[in-house]
Design an enzyme around this catalytic site. Structure first.
Site, PDB file in Angstrom:
ATOM      1  N   LYS A  55       0.852  -1.201   0.000  1.00  0.00           N
ATOM      2  CA  LYS A  55       0.000   0.000   0.000  1.00  0.00           C
ATOM      3  C   LYS A  55       0.882   1.244   0.000  1.00  0.00           C
ATOM      4  O   LYS A  55       0.652   2.177  -0.774  1.00  0.00           O
ATOM      5  CB  LYS A  55      -0.920   0.011   1.233  1.00  0.00           C
ATOM      6  CG  LYS A  55      -2.124  -0.900   1.066  1.00  0.00           C
ATOM      7  CD  LYS A  55      -2.923  -1.079   2.348  1.00  0.00           C
ATOM      8  CE  LYS A  55      -3.957  -2.175   2.160  1.00  0.00           C
ATOM      9  NZ  LYS A  55      -4.588  -2.641   3.392  1.00  0.00           N
ATOM     10  N   GLN A  99      -4.998  -1.464   9.500  1.00  0.00           N
ATOM     11  CA  GLN A  99      -4.917  -2.791   8.880  1.00  0.00           C
ATOM     12  C   GLN A  99      -5.558  -3.850   9.796  1.00  0.00           C
ATOM     13  O   GLN A  99      -5.286  -3.900  10.990  1.00  0.00           O
ATOM     14  CB  GLN A  99      -3.438  -3.122   8.616  1.00  0.00           C
ATOM     15  CG  GLN A  99      -3.203  -4.406   7.848  1.00  0.00           C
ATOM     16  CD  GLN A  99      -3.686  -4.355   6.396  1.00  0.00           C
ATOM     17  OE1 GLN A  99      -3.774  -3.288   5.799  1.00  0.00           O
ATOM     18  NE2 GLN A  99      -4.013  -5.500   5.843  1.00  0.00           N
ATOM     19  N   ASP A 122     -11.308   3.092   3.691  1.00  0.00           N
ATOM     20  CA  ASP A 122     -11.624   1.655   3.621  1.00  0.00           C
ATOM     21  C   ASP A 122     -13.136   1.441   3.438  1.00  0.00           C
ATOM     22  O   ASP A 122     -13.569   0.366   3.030  1.00  0.00           O
ATOM     23  CB  ASP A 122     -11.240   0.997   4.963  1.00  0.00           C
ATOM     24  CG  ASP A 122     -10.101   0.002   4.827  1.00  0.00           C
ATOM     25  OD1 ASP A 122      -9.862  -0.489   3.712  1.00  0.00           O
ATOM     26  OD2 ASP A 122      -9.469  -0.268   5.861  1.00  0.00           O
TER      27      ASP A 122
HETATM   28  N1  GUN Z   1      -6.864  -6.634   5.795  1.00  0.00           N
HETATM   29  C1  GUN Z   1      -6.989  -7.320   4.626  1.00  0.00           C
HETATM   30  N2  GUN Z   1      -7.575  -6.549   3.686  1.00  0.00           N
HETATM   31  C2  GUN Z   1      -7.826  -5.351   4.267  1.00  0.00           C
HETATM   32  C3  GUN Z   1      -8.396  -4.136   3.798  1.00  0.00           C
HETATM   33  O1  GUN Z   1      -8.838  -4.002   2.648  1.00  0.00           O
HETATM   34  N3  GUN Z   1      -8.465  -3.120   4.704  1.00  0.00           N
HETATM   35  C4  GUN Z   1      -8.008  -3.255   5.978  1.00  0.00           C
HETATM   36  N4  GUN Z   1      -8.121  -2.210   6.793  1.00  0.00           N
HETATM   37  N5  GUN Z   1      -7.469  -4.361   6.452  1.00  0.00           N
HETATM   38  C5  GUN Z   1      -7.364  -5.411   5.585  1.00  0.00           C
END
Ligand code: GUN
Length: 293
Positions: A55, A99, A122
């Protein structure tokens, strides 16, 4: 004659990131604003560390600012909430992502809902979910947003217009807050007829067979077989499952048995290289939208 097309999410995401980079540069020139995305990782989950690294890399590649915060898994929920509060107030930060999964001693819902809905890139906040369900503008979770972009592009080629999916029957396998439920809302908004099936559904195969569009998002390796599909269905595979091979190696597979379903579907996303790359690209899109407001 049925065509058998592969929907190339990797190429789609590359194009989208290229387009985002241009709009980021234009925003800087016009308003002197550089979009900023803050990502918080608590603990040392190896899969999460890889996601967070990717990311940050892609955020910088499109010209945005990336702010990464790593907290020990011994951190308290109060410490995490204090960091979120600080980022909510920081005008250089336009998007905040915590996350998941979080360590067991933390309350995921309370943490997510502490993020300002204006920075909830998100799309997991209860206000974002409510806005989506009631047709108001808000952040849409990145994975279903990516699926929707690919579907609209695919069907727009066959029937160009504002609602290229109107009247189609979409069957979603899985009812998670992150994919299944927001996907259902997005497809309803496109005037699809929507069926959601899940682990307690009876006659799941017959229901999936009704789908002009099938979205598989359950996290069960190769669950969907060729005889579950209507001939010519368009299949979007959200699953990313690592399975062991007899020789001791591992490989990634989706929730759809790709090779056999490819023969029946008119179009299908592969794993890897389908939905996965679209998720981060949509996170960048949401962050840019937030900064542009
Ligand atoms: N963990 C796995 N995929 C995601 C996501 O798209 N967003 C977040 N915040 N955590 C994740």
């Amino acid at each position: 004659m049925t065509q058998h097309q592969i929907i190339d999410g990797k190429a789609f995401a590359e194009n989208l990131r290229g387009d985002i980079a241009k709009r980021v540069a234009a925003l800087k020139t016009a308003k002197n604003i550089i979009p900023g995305l803050a990502v918080i990782l608590v603990g040392r989950n190896p899969a999460s560390e890889v996601y967070v690294k990717n990311k940050a890399k892609q955020t910088k590649e499109v010209g945005m600012n990336s702010y990464e915060f790593h907290m020990q898994d011994t951190a308290t929920e109060a410490e995490l909430l204090a960091k979120i509060d600080e980022l909510n107030k920081d005008t250089n930060v336009h998007g905040i992502l915590v996350q998941l999964p979080l360590p067991k001693h933390m309350h995921e819902t309370a943490v997510i809902n502490a993020i300002s809905p204006d920075k909830d890139v998100d799309g997991f906040h209860v206000i974002s979910a409510g806005r989506l369900a009631t047709g108001h503008t808000g952040f849409v979770p990145c994975t279903p947003l990516g699926c929707m972009m690919m579907l609209r592009d695919h069907f727009n080629k066959a029937s160009p217009g504002a609602k290229p999916l109107a009247g189609l029957h979409a069957v979603i396998i899985g009812r998670s807050n992150i994919v299944g439920k927001p996907m259902a809302q997005l497809l309803l908004k496109e005037d699809c007829t929507v069926t959601v099936v899940h682990s307690k559904t009876k006659d799941i195969e017959q229901l999936v067979q009704m789908g002009d569009i099938v979205i598989a998002a359950v996290g069960q390796p190769e669950l969907v077989k060729h005889n579950w599909l209507k001939k010519g269905a368009v299949v979007i595979d959200v699953g990313i499952n690592r399975i062991a091979l007899p020789d001791g190696k591992t490989k990634l597979v989706g929730d759809v048995a790709f090779h056999e379903c490819f023969q029946v579907a008119s179009a299908i996303t592969p794993v890897p290289g389908g939905v996965g790359p679209m998720t981060i690209a949509c996170l960048l899109e949401n962050t840019l939208q937030s900064a542009s407001k």
